[in-house]
Design a protein around this motif. Structure first.
Motif, PDB file in Angstrom:
ATOM      1  N   ALA A 687     -13.330  62.420 -29.616  1.00 13.18           N
ATOM      2  CA  ALA A 687     -14.308  61.421 -29.180  1.00 13.18           C
ATOM      3  C   ALA A 687     -15.638  61.608 -29.875  1.00 13.18           C
ATOM      4  O   ALA A 687     -16.385  60.630 -30.071  1.00 13.18           O
ATOM      5  N   LEU A 688     -15.961  62.854 -30.251  1.00 11.44           N
ATOM      6  CA  LEU A 688     -17.236  63.125 -30.913  1.00 11.44           C
ATOM      7  C   LEU A 688     -17.108  63.140 -32.433  1.00 11.44           C
ATOM      8  O   LEU A 688     -18.124  63.273 -33.129  1.00 11.44           O
ATOM      9  N   HIS A 689     -15.883  62.999 -32.944  1.00 16.13           N
ATOM     10  CA  HIS A 689     -15.690  63.024 -34.383  1.00 16.13           C
ATOM     11  C   HIS A 689     -16.313  61.789 -35.021  1.00 16.13           C
ATOM     12  O   HIS A 689     -16.327  60.701 -34.443  1.00 16.13           O
ATOM     13  N   LYS A 690     -16.822  61.970 -36.232  1.00 16.33           N
ATOM     14  CA  LYS A 690     -17.524  60.860 -36.871  1.00 16.33           C
ATOM     15  C   LYS A 690     -16.598  59.676 -37.154  1.00 16.33           C
ATOM     16  O   LYS A 690     -17.066  58.540 -37.228  1.00 16.33           O
ATOM     17  N   GLY A 691     -15.293  59.933 -37.282  1.00 15.95           N
ATOM     18  CA  GLY A 691     -14.384  58.828 -37.520  1.00 15.95           C
ATOM     19  C   GLY A 691     -14.094  58.006 -36.285  1.00 15.95           C
ATOM     20  O   GLY A 691     -13.681  56.844 -36.385  1.00 15.95           O
ATOM     21  N   ASN A 692     -14.302  58.583 -35.085  1.00 18.82           N
ATOM     22  CA  ASN A 692     -14.012  57.884 -33.840  1.00 18.82           C
ATOM     23  C   ASN A 692     -15.261  57.560 -33.027  1.00 18.82           C
ATOM     24  O   ASN A 692     -15.142  56.944 -31.960  1.00 18.82           O
ATOM     25  N   ALA A 693     -16.431  57.991 -33.496  1.00 19.09           N
ATOM     26  CA  ALA A 693     -17.647  57.818 -32.691  1.00 19.09           C
ATOM     27  C   ALA A 693     -17.914  56.355 -32.374  1.00 19.09           C
ATOM     28  O   ALA A 693     -18.328  56.007 -31.258  1.00 19.09           O
ATOM     29  N   GLU A 694     -17.686  55.459 -33.339  1.00 24.79           N
ATOM     30  CA  GLU A 694     -17.987  54.052 -33.118  1.00 24.79           C
ATOM     31  C   GLU A 694     -17.115  53.436 -32.033  1.00 24.79           C
ATOM     32  O   GLU A 694     -17.472  52.421 -31.428  1.00 24.79           O
ATOM     33  N   LEU A 695     -15.940  54.008 -31.779  1.00 26.38           N
ATOM     34  CA  LEU A 695     -15.088  53.468 -30.728  1.00 26.38           C
ATOM     35  C   LEU A 695     -15.748  53.558 -29.364  1.00 26.38           C
ATOM     36  O   LEU A 695     -15.482  52.730 -28.476  1.00 26.38           O
ATOM     37  N   GLY A 697     -19.137  53.661 -28.896  1.00 30.27           N
ATOM     38  CA  GLY A 697     -20.533  53.280 -29.001  1.00 30.27           C
ATOM     39  C   GLY A 697     -21.409  54.303 -29.655  1.00 30.27           C
ATOM     40  O   GLY A 697     -22.642  54.202 -29.602  1.00 30.27           O
ATOM     41  N   GLY A 698     -20.827  55.287 -30.313  1.00 30.85           N
ATOM     42  CA  GLY A 698     -21.614  56.331 -30.939  1.00 30.85           C
ATOM     43  C   GLY A 698     -21.961  56.003 -32.374  1.00 30.85           C
ATOM     44  O   GLY A 698     -21.488  55.027 -32.963  1.00 30.85           O
ATOM     45  N   GLN A 699     -22.837  56.847 -32.940  1.00 36.33           N
ATOM     46  CA  GLN A 699     -23.264  56.707 -34.322  1.00 36.33           C
ATOM     47  C   GLN A 699     -22.987  58.008 -35.055  1.00 36.33           C
ATOM     48  O   GLN A 699     -22.982  59.086 -34.462  1.00 36.33           O
ATOM     49  N   ILE A 700     -22.779  57.898 -36.358  1.00 35.39           N
ATOM     50  CA  ILE A 700     -22.575  59.081 -37.176  1.00 35.39           C
ATOM     51  C   ILE A 700     -23.929  59.704 -37.449  1.00 35.39           C
ATOM     52  O   ILE A 700     -24.813  59.067 -38.031  1.00 35.39           O
ATOM     53  N   ALA A 701     -24.102  60.965 -37.010  1.00 32.57           N
ATOM     54  CA  ALA A 701     -25.396  61.632 -37.154  1.00 32.57           C
ATOM     55  C   ALA A 701     -25.254  62.822 -38.077  1.00 32.57           C
ATOM     56  O   ALA A 701     -24.172  63.387 -38.248  1.00 32.57           O
ATOM     57  N   ASP A 702     -26.388  63.203 -38.705  1.00 33.24           N
ATOM     58  CA  ASP A 702     -26.364  64.391 -39.546  1.00 33.24           C
ATOM     59  C   ASP A 702     -26.596  65.621 -38.677  1.00 33.24           C
ATOM     60  O   ASP A 702     -26.612  65.559 -37.458  1.00 33.24           O
ATOM     61  N   MET A 703     -26.783  66.751 -39.322  1.00 32.41           N
ATOM     62  CA  MET A 703     -26.941  67.987 -38.569  1.00 32.41           C
ATOM     63  C   MET A 703     -28.182  67.994 -37.708  1.00 32.41           C
ATOM     64  O   MET A 703     -28.273  68.719 -36.732  1.00 32.41           O
ATOM     65  N   SER A 704     -29.137  67.179 -38.051  1.00 34.26           N
ATOM     66  CA  SER A 704     -30.348  67.112 -37.240  1.00 34.26           C
ATOM     67  C   SER A 704     -30.190  66.182 -36.067  1.00 34.26           C
ATOM     68  O   SER A 704     -31.068  66.105 -35.210  1.00 34.26           O
ATOM     69  N   GLY A 705     -29.092  65.434 -36.036  1.00 34.38           N
ATOM     70  CA  GLY A 705     -28.906  64.475 -34.968  1.00 34.38           C
ATOM     71  C   GLY A 705     -29.313  63.080 -35.334  1.00 34.38           C
ATOM     72  O   GLY A 705     -29.069  62.140 -34.585  1.00 34.38           O
ATOM     73  N   ALA A 706     -29.946  62.898 -36.476  1.00 33.73           N
ATOM     74  CA  ALA A 706     -30.387  61.571 -36.896  1.00 33.73           C
ATOM     75  C   ALA A 706     -29.227  60.810 -37.504  1.00 33.73           C
ATOM     76  O   ALA A 706     -28.374  61.391 -38.176  1.00 33.73           O
ATOM     77  N   PRO A 707     -29.187  59.506 -37.332  1.00 35.21           N
ATOM     78  CA  PRO A 707     -28.112  58.710 -37.922  1.00 35.21           C
ATOM     79  C   PRO A 707     -28.120  58.829 -39.433  1.00 35.21           C
ATOM     80  O   PRO A 707     -29.171  58.916 -40.067  1.00 35.21           O
ATOM     81  N   ARG A 845     -30.534  64.480 -29.499  1.00 38.40           N
ATOM     82  CA  ARG A 845     -30.086  63.471 -30.455  1.00 38.40           C
ATOM     83  C   ARG A 845     -28.561  63.288 -30.419  1.00 38.40           C
ATOM     84  O   ARG A 845     -28.056  62.194 -30.684  1.00 38.40           O
ATOM     85  N   CYS A 846     -27.825  64.356 -30.108  1.00 36.92           N
ATOM     86  CA  CYS A 846     -26.373  64.193 -29.944  1.00 36.92           C
ATOM     87  C   CYS A 846     -26.059  63.274 -28.775  1.00 36.92           C
ATOM     88  O   CYS A 846     -25.162  62.422 -28.857  1.00 36.92           O
ATOM     89  N   PHE A 847     -26.833  63.418 -27.690  1.00 39.19           N
ATOM     90  CA  PHE A 847     -26.612  62.535 -26.543  1.00 39.19           C
ATOM     91  C   PHE A 847     -27.023  61.101 -26.868  1.00 39.19           C
ATOM     92  O   PHE A 847     -26.432  60.144 -26.351  1.00 39.19           O
ATOM     93  N   GLU A 848     -28.033  60.966 -27.717  1.00 40.45           N
ATOM     94  CA  GLU A 848     -28.421  59.619 -28.131  1.00 40.45           C
ATOM     95  C   GLU A 848     -27.334  58.976 -29.011  1.00 40.45           C
ATOM     96  O   GLU A 848     -27.044  57.783 -28.882  1.00 40.45           O
ATOM     97  N   ALA A 849     -26.759  59.800 -29.915  1.00 37.14           N
ATOM     98  CA  ALA A 849     -25.756  59.261 -30.836  1.00 37.14           C
ATOM     99  C   ALA A 849     -24.408  59.048 -30.164  1.00 37.14           C
ATOM    100  O   ALA A 849     -23.611  58.218 -30.624  1.00 37.14           O
ATOM    101  N   HIS A 850     -24.129  59.766 -29.085  1.00 38.55           N
ATOM    102  CA  HIS A 850     -22.824  59.685 -28.429  1.00 38.55           C
ATOM    103  C   HIS A 850     -23.018  59.424 -26.935  1.00 38.55           C
ATOM    104  O   HIS A 850     -23.099  60.371 -26.138  1.00 38.55           O
ATOM    105  N   PRO A 851     -23.060  58.175 -26.545  1.00 36.59           N
ATOM    106  CA  PRO A 851     -23.232  57.877 -25.107  1.00 36.59           C
ATOM    107  C   PRO A 851     -22.090  58.410 -24.254  1.00 36.59           C
ATOM    108  O   PRO A 851     -22.257  58.589 -23.044  1.00 36.59           O
ATOM    109  N   VAL A 852     -20.929  58.649 -24.864  1.00 35.47           N
ATOM    110  CA  VAL A 852     -19.792  59.104 -24.069  1.00 35.47           C
ATOM    111  C   VAL A 852     -20.025  60.502 -23.516  1.00 35.47           C
ATOM    112  O   VAL A 852     -19.326  60.928 -22.582  1.00 35.47           O
TER     113      VAL A 852
END
Length: 1002
Positions: A687-695, A697-707, A845-852
């Motif tokens: 669920a937190l993987h960058k390939g499935n994040a959009e499913l 409502g998430g966004q792909i973030a870098d190590m800093s948490g920024a998209p 920022r992880c919580f912002e990028a991944h509402p799940v």
């Protein structure tokens, strides 16, 4: 001696032999020669003549008095016999065939041959019939008389016999004389010569077969046609006198055995000529007879209606007596039987008696069953011709006549009955057990079924068309073929039916096959499933076949549940149970199909695995492989469901795939503690993987948490040391040290450009989140690792297992903040947050990028005391929220919607997980009515309480009544000092929060 003297031939013969023949004898000398020949005593000297002298006297008479030919030829039989006896005796004793009296008689034989050859050449009509009959009869006598000699090969060794007899001067001379007569008689009287050959063959077969083989090879066209014609005439003449059954009559016809032997010998080198002549006889017999043309032979069999009617029975009898002859014509016979020919054949056979017609059908059935080639074409022809005209058949044209159809129907029924008797009686009464046959007695080969063994797949395809009557015949044939072929054919047949069936009606044929074979063949279903697995591994099946096989196996397994509800058939229940056991053994082989590139195949695979029973024991490697494949398929199914919804397609199949995937994950999770832990970990990570994040409502973030910016938006700045240092994966993260770097931008380039995230479909995101939470909750609820009991009220959902929730919590922490140790459960003072600013920002920022993540926290909170293991994540998120509300200059907390929602969800989760007492757990209800500073005061009270009463699992006690862990807050001391700021805020905003005052009473 009374003879007729023919002067003309004598003069012609004497003139032609004037250079070798002695001078003409006087009347007195001729009289003395005749007396010497008759008495065997020299008329001049009065002594007895030797064999050579007597033979020389006979030759002189043959030259001088041709009218004495009958007596002379009869006497020469003994001369030839003496030469053959001496020839064979020398071979047996010395091995030398050219010694003694043999050489003395050989010149006599050569002289006789010269005289006869000249007579035949000069007057063939007078000499050829006589010499041909004498030569062939003498050859027959010599062959039979000396067949038992030690040097004589067996009668079946034709090549050796030919070499032996053709090396003998006597038999070679007779063979050449007969060949010369046959060549001379072909133009005007071929039947007489062939009749003599047939009559002799009947008398002296099989010792005479070498003569037939040699003559037939020399005159193939003439011998084949005349032999058939003579055999037909003899067959018909015997049939007129004897009206017995056809097969018995054939055994009493004298010449038909000789006909079979002659044609059988010629088949090795002249099979094409034999085939053409047999087919020509069949076709000519169907054509109505016409008056003979002037050039036609008066003995032609085509002119006789009686012979024409007997041609088909005659050909059937020939084929029954010689498989080689039947094999020569069977390949083209089916092609000849077009509708017009079938009507002619029916008209020809209508006049036959009922008994004779039945015998013909029986003989035809016997021939078909013994046919080594062309069985598939014969079967298709019979099925096409016997299928009712109202059914669309696969043949080129429908049956031309109802009588023809009924005849083919009857023939096909008789064929199946005959094959049934052959299959179940081929062990001579021994018990039939093809699958586990241990009998050492060789079983009889049935050529028709032997050839059909390679046509199992086409037969199954034809059977599954479910055409009226046709599929019943073919299904019965498949059962017989399976019993005959043993486990290999039975397994292949069942696999083909399971692979090709497309609906329940067609799949029912597999049930019926198993029901028929189960009584005599144990272990068929496991062997069939193993064979299917082998085909999957070898990629033998195309995608459509693979999908259909998986769906059919799933349908069989699902029928078990339906049968338990209603009246189930024993055979179906047995087969379904066996398939279930076999599939469970090969579960790890079907698992990789969940990730098949074709969505239809993966959907079929998840349907099969979701309803198949799980094995009693399985290796950890297989379990982990299946778990990972199942979780990966779950996310693929969610993606396909979303794509189908966007494309406006029917999402029925994709929705069913998601449901089956959820069921599969739930069953795997309940199987063992290993699979439960693996599935929960992979679900959270996925669920937190960058390939499935959009499913979700998430966004792909870098190590800093920024998209992360897309390549088209972010320009290429080139390689730099700063870029390398900014990659956390290349260095160790020294949190809180002077080496910490805030990734807000690039020196000299300004702040990072914030990219506008592509917002997914809200309804799809909500649906995916609900599906993910449902499967996680079901996995956590179905386990009983800590001995939790179900609630007393059956309507209440089962509680979430604490150990399962702990797995989710630990996995969540590892993915959100990898550098947090599992032992960081206690909360430090608020000032400690200054040393973990970077880590806290990353968590926020992880919580912002991944509402799940908030939803996962709610699941963890429901499995008390699992939320305690998320202490570091909760602390970091709460610290960033406190910092935000402290620095906020907005008039109301609603001006920061995300932070407001995060604050409410965080406090709610902590209250659900009983990290907070109820009076503090309710503060989030007032956040929306307060200013940012007041929100910070309430969150600070929460921080202080948790710091003073650490979130430790030891504070929870299991309640058997509720079936879950609970916390007794009365042991934590007075809570009133933490509630004082809450009451102060309530009093200040009493006009807006008066209705909530009761929620904060101690």
């Amino acid at each position: 001696m009374s003879v007729v003297f023919d002067g003309s031939p004598l003069k012609a013969m004497q003139s032609s032999h004037s250079h070798t023949a002695p001078a003409a004898l006087s009347a007195q000398e001729l009289s003395q020669e005749i007396k010497s020949f008759i008495s065997g005593v020299d008329a001049v000297q009065g002594r007895k003549l030797s064999i050579r002298e007597h033979a020389r006297c006979a030759v002189r008479l043959l030259r001088s008095v041709p009218a004495c030919r009958g007596a002379v030829l009869e006497h020469l039989r003994g001369v030839y016999d003496e030469h053959v006896s001496t020839f064979l005796h020398n071979l047996e004793t010395e091995g030398n065939a050219s010694s003694g009296s043999t050489s003395n008689l050989e010149d006599i034989i050569q002289e006789v041959h010269g005289v006869l050859s000249e007579f035949i050449r000069l007057n063939p009509r007078a000499w050829a019939p006589l010499v041909s009959t004498w030569a062939v009869d003498l050859l027959g006598q010599l062959s039979s008389k000396h067949a038992g000699r030690r040097v004589a090969p067996h009668s079946s060794s034709l090549n050796e016999l030919l070499q032996l007899w053709m090396s003998c001067a006597a038999t070679r001379s007779l063979m050449e004389a007969y060949s010369q007569c046959l060549a001379a008689m072909l133009a005007w009287c071929p039947d007489a010569c062939v009749d003599a050959l047939l009559d002799t063959s009947v008398k002296h077969s099989p010792h005479f077969d070498w003569v037939v083989a040699h003559i037939g090879s020399a005159f193939p066209g003439t011998i084949i046609s005349r032999v058939l014609a003579c055999g037909l005439k003899d067959f018909c003449s015997h049939g007129a006198k004897d009206q017995g059954p056809l097969v018995e009559k054939g055994s009493r016809v004298p010449k038909i055995g000789s006909v079979v032997g002659i044609l059988g010998h010629l088949a090795a080198h002249h099979s094409d000529s034999i085939r053409k002549e047999l087919l020509r006889m069949f076709q000519e017999s169907l054509v109505p007879s016409t008056p003979l043309s002037p050039s036609s032979s008066s003995t032609s069999w085509e002119a006789s209606p009686q012979l024409r009617r007997a041609a088909v029975p005659f050909l059937l009898q020939l084929a029954a007596m010689s498989p080689n002859l039947f094999g020569a014509v069977s390949s083209e016979l089916v092609e000849l039987l077009r509708p017009a020919v079938l009507l002619q054949l029916q008209a020809l056979l209508q006049g036959l008696p009922r008994e004779e017609l039945d015998n013909m059908l029986g003989l035809a059935v016997h021939l078909i069953s013994q046919s080594p080639t062309g069985g598939a074409r014969v079967l298709r022809f019979l099925a096409d011709s016997a299928t009712p005209a109202s059914v669309i058949i696969s043949g080129p044209t429908p049956s031309p006549h109802e009588g023809v159809r009924e005849g083919c129907d009857r023939l096909l029924q008789m064929l199946l009955l005959h094959l049934h008797k052959l299959v179940f009686n081929r062990s001579e009464g021994s018990e039939v057990s093809p699958f586990c046959s241990t009998s050492s007695q060789p079983q009889r080969v049935i050529p028709f079924l032997e050839e059909l063994r390679s046509h199992v797949a086409p037969l199954c395809a034809e059977t599954l068309r479910l055409e009226r009557k046709r599929h019943l015949w073919l299904h019965q044939l498949l059962c017989l073929l399976s019993v005959y072929g043993g486990p290999s054919v039975a397994t292949e047949t069942l696999c083909q039916l399971l692979t090709q069936a497309r609906n329940p009606e067609e799949l029912a044929l597999a049930w019926q096959l198993h029901a028929t074979l189960s009584s005599c063949m144990a272990g068929l279903v496991p062997a069939a499933v193993t064979h299917c697995v082998a085909q999957i591994h070898t990629h033998t099946l195309v995608r459509r076949q693979l999908r259909q096989l998986l769906l059919n196996l799933a349908a069989v397994l699902q029928s078990q549940d339906e049968e338990k509800k209603g009246a189930a058939a024993g055979a179906q229940s047995s087969m379904a149970a066996q398939i279930g056991s076999a599939v469970s053994v090969h579960l790890h082989d079907f698992g990789p199909l969940l990730l098949h590139g074709d969505p239809a195949v993966s959907h079929a695979a998840v349907r099969l695995l979701s309803c198949s029973p799980l094995p009693r024991t399985a290796s950890p490697a297989h379990l982990l492989l299946l778990s990972r494949a199942a979780v990966t398929h779950f996310f693929l199914a969610l993606r396909r469901r979303g794509e189908a919804g966007k494309a406006g397609q029917d999402a029925g199949q994709s929705g069913e795939a998601v449901s089956c995937s959820v069921l599969l994950l739930t069953r795997f999770a309940a199987y063992s503690a290993l699979t439960l832990k693996a599935i929960l970990q992979q679900l959270v990570e996925g669920a937190l993987h960058k390939g499935n994040a959009e499913l979700f409502g998430g966004q792909i973030a870098d190590m800093s948490g920024a998209p992360v910016a897309t390549p088209s938006v972010s320009p290429d700045l080139g390689a730099s040391l700063l870029d390398i240092n900014c990659r956390f994966g290349t260095t160790v993260n020294f949190s809180g040290s002077v080496w910490s770097v805030f990734h807000a931008g690039v020196i000299g380039k300004g702040l990072k450009a914030r990219t506008a995230a592509n917002l997914p479909d809200p309804s799809g995101v909500i649906q995916n989140i609900q599906t993910l939470l449902a499967v996680i909750v079901q996995c956590c609820s179905s386990s009983s690792l800590n001995g939790s009991q179900s609630p007393s009220d059956p309507e209440e959902p089962p509680p979430i297992n604490a150990e399962a929730a702990k797995v989710v919590a630990v996995t969540l922490v590892e993915n959100v903040c990898p550098d947090v140790a599992n032992g960081e459960l206690s909360w430090p003072p608020e000032e400690h947050a200054r040393t973990t600013v970077e880590r806290d920002i990353y968590i926020r920022r992880c919580f912002e990028a991944h509402p799940v993540l908030f939803h996962l926290l709610q699941v963890v909170a429901a499995g008390r005391p699992a939320l305690c293991y998320c202490s570091a994540v909760l602390r970091g998120l709460l610290a960033t929220l406190l910092s935000h509300w402290e620095g906020s200059r907005e008039a109301s907390s609603t001006d920061s919607p995300w932070h407001l929602q995060a604050s409410c969800l965080l406090v709610s989760c902590m209250g659900e997980g009983q990290l907070l007492p109820p009076v503090l757990a309710n503060v989030h209800e007032a956040f929306a009515h307060l200013t940012p500073f007041e929100v910070r005061l309430l969150l600070l009270a929460v921080w202080e309480y948790v710091r003073g009463n650490g979130p430790l699992p030891q504070k929870f006690v299991f309640s058997s009544d509720k079936g879950m862990f609970c916390r007794d807050f009365s042991r934590d001391g007075d809570v009133s000092r933490y509630v004082a700021p809450i009451h102060s805020v309530l009093h200040k905003n009493i006009d807006r929060l008066g209705h909530l005052c009761w929620r904060f009473q101690l």
